[in-house]
Design a protein around this motif. Structure first.
Motif, PDB file in Angstrom:
ATOM      1  N   GLN A  23      29.630  20.447  33.050  1.00  0.00           N
ATOM      2  CA  GLN A  23      30.841  20.615  32.260  1.00  0.00           C
ATOM      3  C   GLN A  23      30.766  19.942  30.899  1.00  0.00           C
ATOM      4  N   ASP A  24      30.064  18.834  30.815  1.00  0.00           N
ATOM      5  CA  ASP A  24      30.020  18.098  29.551  1.00  0.00           C
ATOM      6  C   ASP A  24      28.585  17.995  29.059  1.00  0.00           C
ATOM      7  N   ARG A  25      28.462  17.757  27.757  1.00  0.00           N
ATOM      8  CA  ARG A  25      27.150  17.740  27.116  1.00  0.00           C
ATOM      9  C   ARG A  25      26.279  16.608  27.635  1.00  0.00           C
ATOM     10  N   SER A  26      26.874  15.424  27.867  1.00  0.00           N
ATOM     11  CA  SER A  26      26.087  14.287  28.356  1.00  0.00           C
ATOM     12  C   SER A  26      25.485  14.576  29.723  1.00  0.00           C
ATOM     13  N   GLY A  27      26.230  15.287  30.576  1.00  0.00           N
ATOM     14  CA  GLY A  27      25.705  15.641  31.884  1.00  0.00           C
ATOM     15  C   GLY A  27      24.539  16.607  31.786  1.00  0.00           C
ATOM     16  N   ARG A  28      24.642  17.574  30.888  1.00  0.00           N
ATOM     17  CA  ARG A  28      23.544  18.536  30.697  1.00  0.00           C
ATOM     18  C   ARG A  28      22.306  17.844  30.128  1.00  0.00           C
ATOM     19  N   LEU A  29      22.514  16.908  29.177  1.00  0.00           N
ATOM     20  CA  LEU A  29      21.383  16.180  28.608  1.00  0.00           C
ATOM     21  C   LEU A  29      20.680  15.335  29.673  1.00  0.00           C
ATOM     22  N   ALA A  30      21.468  14.708  30.548  1.00  0.00           N
ATOM     23  CA  ALA A  30      20.878  13.891  31.617  1.00  0.00           C
ATOM     24  C   ALA A  30      20.025  14.747  32.547  1.00  0.00           C
ATOM     25  N   LEU A  31      20.520  15.929  32.877  1.00  0.00           N
ATOM     26  CA  LEU A  31      19.755  16.831  33.737  1.00  0.00           C
ATOM     27  C   LEU A  31      18.493  17.324  33.026  1.00  0.00           C
ATOM     28  N   TRP A  32      18.605  17.621  31.738  1.00  0.00           N
ATOM     29  CA  TRP A  32      17.445  18.042  30.962  1.00  0.00           C
ATOM     30  C   TRP A  32      16.363  16.958  30.952  1.00  0.00           C
ATOM     31  N   ARG A  33      16.785  15.704  30.719  1.00  0.00           N
ATOM     32  CA  ARG A  33      15.822  14.603  30.704  1.00  0.00           C
ATOM     33  C   ARG A  33      15.142  14.447  32.058  1.00  0.00           C
ATOM     34  N   TRP A  34      15.924  14.506  33.130  1.00  0.00           N
ATOM     35  CA  TRP A  34      15.390  14.242  34.468  1.00  0.00           C
ATOM     36  C   TRP A  34      14.449  15.354  34.943  1.00  0.00           C
ATOM     37  N   TRP A  35      14.848  16.610  34.768  1.00  0.00           N
ATOM     38  CA  TRP A  35      14.109  17.727  35.355  1.00  0.00           C
ATOM     39  C   TRP A  35      13.097  18.380  34.409  1.00  0.00           C
ATOM     40  N   VAL A  36      13.233  18.159  33.089  1.00  0.00           N
ATOM     41  CA  VAL A  36      12.331  18.837  32.156  1.00  0.00           C
ATOM     42  C   VAL A  36      11.555  17.838  31.297  1.00  0.00           C
ATOM     43  N   ARG A  37      12.282  17.044  30.499  1.00  0.00           N
ATOM     44  CA  ARG A  37      11.593  16.169  29.556  1.00  0.00           C
ATOM     45  C   ARG A  37      10.730  15.133  30.253  1.00  0.00           C
ATOM     46  N   ASP A  38      11.294  14.399  31.233  1.00  0.00           N
ATOM     47  CA  ASP A  38      10.538  13.341  31.897  1.00  0.00           C
ATOM     48  C   ASP A  38       9.318  13.873  32.653  1.00  0.00           C
ATOM     49  N   PRO A  39       9.439  14.977  33.435  1.00  0.00           N
ATOM     50  CA  PRO A  39       8.224  15.514  34.071  1.00  0.00           C
ATOM     51  C   PRO A  39       7.166  15.966  33.063  1.00  0.00           C
ATOM     52  N   PHE A  40       7.603  16.570  31.942  1.00  0.00           N
ATOM     53  CA  PHE A  40       6.638  16.985  30.926  1.00  0.00           C
ATOM     54  C   PHE A  40       5.906  15.771  30.370  1.00  0.00           C
ATOM     55  N   GLN A  41       6.655  14.715  30.016  1.00  0.00           N
ATOM     56  CA  GLN A  41       6.018  13.503  29.522  1.00  0.00           C
ATOM     57  C   GLN A  41       5.140  12.877  30.596  1.00  0.00           C
ATOM     58  N   GLY A  42       5.592  12.973  31.851  1.00  0.00           N
ATOM     59  CA  GLY A  42       4.806  12.414  32.947  1.00  0.00           C
ATOM     60  C   GLY A  42       3.457  13.080  33.088  1.00  0.00           C
ATOM     61  N   VAL A  43       3.428  14.417  33.007  1.00  0.00           N
ATOM     62  CA  VAL A  43       2.161  15.139  33.079  1.00  0.00           C
ATOM     63  C   VAL A  43       1.274  14.761  31.897  1.00  0.00           C
ATOM     64  N   ARG A  44       1.875  14.657  30.713  1.00  0.00           N
ATOM     65  CA  ARG A  44       1.117  14.304  29.508  1.00  0.00           C
ATOM     66  C   ARG A  44       0.491  12.919  29.623  1.00  0.00           C
ATOM     67  N   ASP A  45       1.159  12.002  30.338  1.00  0.00           N
ATOM     68  CA  ASP A  45       0.615  10.653  30.518  1.00  0.00           C
ATOM     69  C   ASP A  45      -0.338  10.565  31.702  1.00  0.00           C
ATOM     70  N   LEU A  46       0.015  11.244  32.807  1.00  0.00           N
ATOM     71  CA  LEU A  46      -0.767  11.118  34.032  1.00  0.00           C
ATOM     72  C   LEU A  46      -2.144  11.756  33.923  1.00  0.00           C
ATOM     73  N   VAL A  47      -2.227  12.914  33.270  1.00  0.00           N
ATOM     74  CA  VAL A  47      -3.514  13.608  33.198  1.00  0.00           C
ATOM     75  C   VAL A  47      -4.575  12.762  32.488  1.00  0.00           C
ATOM     76  N   PRO A  48      -4.302  12.221  31.276  1.00  0.00           N
ATOM     77  CA  PRO A  48      -5.324  11.345  30.658  1.00  0.00           C
ATOM     78  C   PRO A  48      -5.624  10.112  31.496  1.00  0.00           C
ATOM     79  N   HIS A  49      -4.580   9.562  32.131  1.00  0.00           N
ATOM     80  CA  HIS A  49      -4.786   8.359  32.943  1.00  0.00           C
ATOM     81  C   HIS A  49      -5.815   8.617  34.038  1.00  0.00           C
ATOM     82  N   TRP A  50      -5.700   9.726  34.735  1.00  0.00           N
ATOM     83  CA  TRP A  50      -6.639  10.003  35.828  1.00  0.00           C
ATOM     84  C   TRP A  50      -7.991  10.471  35.300  1.00  0.00           C
ATOM     85  N   LEU A  51      -8.009  11.172  34.170  1.00  0.00           N
ATOM     86  CA  LEU A  51      -9.285  11.597  33.596  1.00  0.00           C
ATOM     87  C   LEU A  51     -10.118  10.413  33.106  1.00  0.00           C
TER      88      LEU A  51
END
Length: 331
Positions: A23-51
């Motif tokens: 319903q509100d913009r802050s709620g949508r931003l929180a969901l975006w960070r949790w389900w999209v931005r953070d996993p994307f950043q996580g993959v970007r960090d995890l792949v070099p770490h393991w390589l």
């Protein structure tokens, strides 16, 4: 007492999925960070770490330095803060010398974060030399509680590895990282140190962590490794570097814990030596802390004593201080 960094229960407590509020913009931003931005950043960090993990340690260090190139241009605001502090700490330096220190700062951080993949090898490969061990041993021989006031100078994770290699039983209250995936990288690296060398125990940064630390210090079960120059809520709490002293942050909690338990306070840091992954773990002399019951003035005196012990380290090695680009004189 648990023997691993970052237990799953703590991860669940520190990182909670946001509710499905559209319903509100802050709620949508929180969901975006949790389900999209953070996993994307996580993959970007995890792949070099393991390589990087199977590569030789010197090569990992060089790759980290190479990946950091150009940070002074990309991170404009952070670089501006770092330049301002470098000018304060080096008033006689030319602009060319300031820029050299700034580039060295970003290269050092690039090396340090790349080396998370190989931290568990540092001690076995003989990459950590130790200075001032007599200060630590004197406290241990006396059977006193011990607070190790860690600094983010050089490689703060090499400090963990050095303590484990020396067989020092310690625990730490770790800082919550903004991304749960980066937290998992840090947890995994510290667990590999523990498995490779020795005892290291983590306390999640919850409301009860300080009470648990108090109990463990009183029981003399382990030393407390507590970083007193942390960045939290927009402020680097120590050293003051010309700012008025305040009773806030880890530096205040460290002296209060020491005062309440009679613990000795020993500052420590692991300075990088040269351009390679080699470090000098240094334990400074004990900082005298007064007893409880002296009120606000007594706490400020203790903070001032600890601040005076750690400030020369920052002034001597600003390019290796993680907080150089985060420090703000107005906070």
């Amino acid at each position: 007492m648990k023997t691993a960094w970052g237990p799953p229960a703590a991860m669940d407590e520190l990182y909670r999925a946001p509710p499905w509020h559209w319903q509100d913009r802050s709620g949508r931003l929180a969901l975006w960070r949790w389900w999209v931005r953070d996993p994307f950043q996580g993959v970007r960090d995890l792949v070099p770490h393991w390589l990087l993990r199977p590569l030789p340690t010197p090569l990992v260090t060089r790759i980290g330095a190479r990946l950091s190139q150009g940070q002074e241009q990309r991170r404009v605001e952070a670089s501006a803060r770092a330049r301002a502090l470098l000018r304060q700490l080096r008033p006689g330096a030319s602009e060319a010398e300031i820029e050299t220190l700034l580039r060295a700062h970003w290269r050092h951080l690039g090396r340090t974060f790349a080396e998370f993949s190989v931290l568990h090898r540092f001690w076995a490969e003989g990459r950590i030399e130790v200075a001032g061990l007599e200060h630590l041993e004197a406290v241990r021989a006396a059977g006193r509680p011990l607070v190790i006031a860690g600094l983010h100078v050089g490689s703060w994770e090499a400090l963990h590895a050095g303590l484990s290699g020396l067989g020092v039983r310690f625990f730490g209250i770790y800082q919550r990282l903004p991304n749960r995936f980066r937290m998992r990288i840090a947890d995994a690296a510290r667990n590999r140190i523990r498995r490779a060398g020795g005892p290291g125990v983590a306390l999640a940064p919850t409301l009860g962590a300080v009470f648990t630390a108090h109990r463990l210090l009183e029981s003399r079960e382990a030393a407390l490794l507590y970083y007193v120059d942390e960045y939290w809520r927009g402020r680097v709490h120590a050293p003051a570097l010309g700012r008025p002293l305040v009773i806030e942050g880890n530096i205040a909690r460290a002296v209060r814990l020491a005062s309440a338990t009679g613990a000795a306070v020993i500052p420590a840091y692991a300075l990088r030596i040269g351009e390679d992954a080699r470090f000098r773990l240094t334990f400074l002399p004990e900082v005298p802390i007064g007893p409880q019951g002296r009120g606000r003035r007594g706490i400020l005196e203790d903070i001032q004593a600890l601040d005076a012990a750690i400030e020369p380290v920052i002034r001597a090695h600003p390019e290796q201080w993680m907080m150089l680009h985060a420090f703000r004189p107005d906070r």
